[in-house]
Design an enzyme around this catalytic site. Sequence first.
Site, PDB file in Angstrom:
ATOM      1  N   CYS A 114      -1.603  -5.842   9.568  1.00 45.27           N
ATOM      2  CA  CYS A 114      -2.750  -5.116  10.115  1.00 45.27           C
ATOM      3  C   CYS A 114      -4.057  -5.452   9.440  1.00 45.27           C
ATOM      4  O   CYS A 114      -4.173  -5.382   8.237  1.00 45.27           O
ATOM      5  CB  CYS A 114      -2.558  -3.624   9.915  1.00 45.27           C
ATOM      6  SG  CYS A 114      -0.966  -3.076  10.338  1.00 45.27           S
ATOM      7  N   GLU A 146      -7.505  -6.628  17.033  1.00 49.71           N
ATOM      8  CA  GLU A 146      -6.423  -7.596  16.993  1.00 49.71           C
ATOM      9  C   GLU A 146      -5.219  -7.104  17.773  1.00 49.71           C
ATOM     10  O   GLU A 146      -4.972  -5.919  17.861  1.00 49.71           O
ATOM     11  CB  GLU A 146      -5.926  -7.756  15.550  1.00 49.71           C
ATOM     12  CG  GLU A 146      -6.958  -8.200  14.602  1.00 49.71           C
ATOM     13  CD  GLU A 146      -6.480  -8.031  13.174  1.00 49.71           C
ATOM     14  OE1 GLU A 146      -5.297  -8.317  12.905  1.00 49.71           O
ATOM     15  OE2 GLU A 146      -7.284  -7.604  12.350  1.00 49.71           O
ATOM     16  N   GLY A 173      -5.655   1.273  13.390  1.00 50.82           N
ATOM     17  CA  GLY A 173      -6.001   2.592  13.905  1.00 50.82           C
ATOM     18  C   GLY A 173      -4.852   3.572  13.844  1.00 50.82           C
ATOM     19  O   GLY A 173      -3.702   3.198  13.640  1.00 50.82           O
TER      20      GLY A 173
HETATM   21  N1  SAH Z   1      -1.783   4.556  11.753  1.00 49.51           N
HETATM   22  C1  SAH Z   1      -0.477   4.312  12.259  1.00 49.51           C
HETATM   23  C2  SAH Z   1      -0.286   2.967  12.898  1.00 49.51           C
HETATM   24  C3  SAH Z   1      -0.918   1.768  12.230  1.00 49.51           C
HETATM   25  S1  SAH Z   1      -0.239   1.169  10.725  1.00 49.51           S
HETATM   26  C4  SAH Z   1       0.543   4.554  11.172  1.00 49.51           C
HETATM   27  O1  SAH Z   1       0.156   4.880  10.051  1.00 49.51           O
HETATM   28  O2  SAH Z   1       1.731   4.467  11.434  1.00 49.51           O
HETATM   29  C5  SAH Z   1       1.275   0.428  11.197  1.00 49.51           C
HETATM   30  C6  SAH Z   1       2.243   0.252  10.049  1.00 49.51           C
HETATM   31  O3  SAH Z   1       1.922  -0.893   9.244  1.00 49.51           O
HETATM   32  C7  SAH Z   1       2.227   1.449   9.130  1.00 49.51           C
HETATM   33  O4  SAH Z   1       3.527   1.842   8.798  1.00 49.51           O
HETATM   34  C8  SAH Z   1       1.472   0.889   7.949  1.00 49.51           C
HETATM   35  O5  SAH Z   1       1.704   1.656   6.839  1.00 49.51           O
HETATM   36  C9  SAH Z   1       1.988  -0.539   7.895  1.00 49.51           C
HETATM   37  N2  SAH Z   1       1.222  -1.460   7.025  1.00 49.51           N
HETATM   38  C10 SAH Z   1      -0.063  -1.371   6.645  1.00 49.51           C
HETATM   39  N3  SAH Z   1      -0.396  -2.386   5.805  1.00 49.51           N
HETATM   40  C11 SAH Z   1       0.711  -3.127   5.640  1.00 49.51           C
HETATM   41  C12 SAH Z   1       1.013  -4.310   4.877  1.00 49.51           C
HETATM   42  N4  SAH Z   1       0.094  -4.928   4.141  1.00 49.51           N
HETATM   43  N5  SAH Z   1       2.269  -4.800   4.941  1.00 49.51           N
HETATM   44  C13 SAH Z   1       3.209  -4.197   5.708  1.00 49.51           C
HETATM   45  N6  SAH Z   1       2.982  -3.099   6.438  1.00 49.51           N
HETATM   46  C14 SAH Z   1       1.758  -2.558   6.416  1.00 49.51           C
END
Ligand code: SAH
Length: 341
Positions: A331, A90, A157
């Site tokens: 995500c 995505e 990722g």
């Molecule tokens: N692995 C990397 C990048 C991907 S996640 C990282 O951990 O930073 C990108 C961001 O989206 C991260 O801060 C993650 O914790 C957040 N995220 C994941 N699920 C989410 C949700 N349901 N609502 C809001 N943010 C979320």
Amino acid sequence: MMESIYNLDIDQLEEYFLSHNCKKFHADQLFSWLYQKRINSYNKVTNIKKDILDELAKDYSLKKLELVKVEKDVDVNKYLFKLYDSEYIEAVLMRHDYGNSICVSSQVGCNMGCKFCESGRRKKVRNLNTYEMVLQILQVEEDIKERISHVVVMGIGEPFDNYDNVIRFIKIINHPKGLQIGSRHITISTCGIIPKIEEFMNFNYQVNLAISLHAPNNELRDKLMPINKVYPLSELMQVLKKYLKKTNRRLTFEYILLDGINDQQQHAQELANLIKGMNAYVNLIPYNDTENLEFNRSKTIQIMKFYDILKKNKVNVTIRREFGSKISAACGQLRSKEESL
Ligand code: SAH
């Protein structure tokens, strides 16, 4: 399978031309054909000799990703692409007053296993190749017929678990003959893989780093993010201080607010103490509700209280503007919907 031409950075293209007894400036020329004129056939190239173009066509493909679905809302578009091995990824386009930004995925699945994250429900299948990241941008630009000015590697990722391909991706999109996205407009988000943060310090581009923090102490972070058991909070903070000293770049802490879990006033105070004196700012993220019933979005009043405490402690803090909760733009949500069809 033939390698994609969108995998190559300018140095690699220069090497290619040199090793074929051609001038290396052809690399610059080809970059403009690919990223500015957006050719779909090497036949369109007018300033490189035909025989070398024939060679190129044998070695490197111009094939795009298969765009299977676009969902459009007022200020957000969500794209689902199918890859050569029938995996899906995505990308999300967000329209801001300062320009268009895109959230790019870096892997198929993810091994970090953060408890609240939808993407982590599926283990990593593989790293994305550089071209699969580059083409997310190129093809979304083609769809909207506008330029994208900002890039965040915050999709599915862990980019620092796919370090070399992500670095090559940055070199390509930042290059003046490439997509020309300024390094200060590029942000990489990591859950905190220390050795790669150290490596990233020596990468000579002014790219922004965002750290997914989500907890102000080790005990809580252990529960939410398994990576913390490998790279605990105290060590992470130490390396980030070193990072700031060395790079002069911007550092962001992302903090998802989870109802009753990490959103209490004591957590806000702890967070303020943790990052005191650091040249960094905190991005508070209202949790996008998922099918995971264990976690809920914090109440608005709680978010405001949390924000106020940080402000009172002179922390630079913003609350993330929300995009796409209507079309599941958090995500992993579109992909997981598609796969459950
Ligand atoms: N692995 C990397 C990048 C991907 S996640 C990282 O951990 O930073 C990108 C961001 O989206 C991260 O801060 C993650 O914790 C957040 N995220 C994941 N699920 C989410 C949700 N349901 N609502 C809001 N943010 C979320």
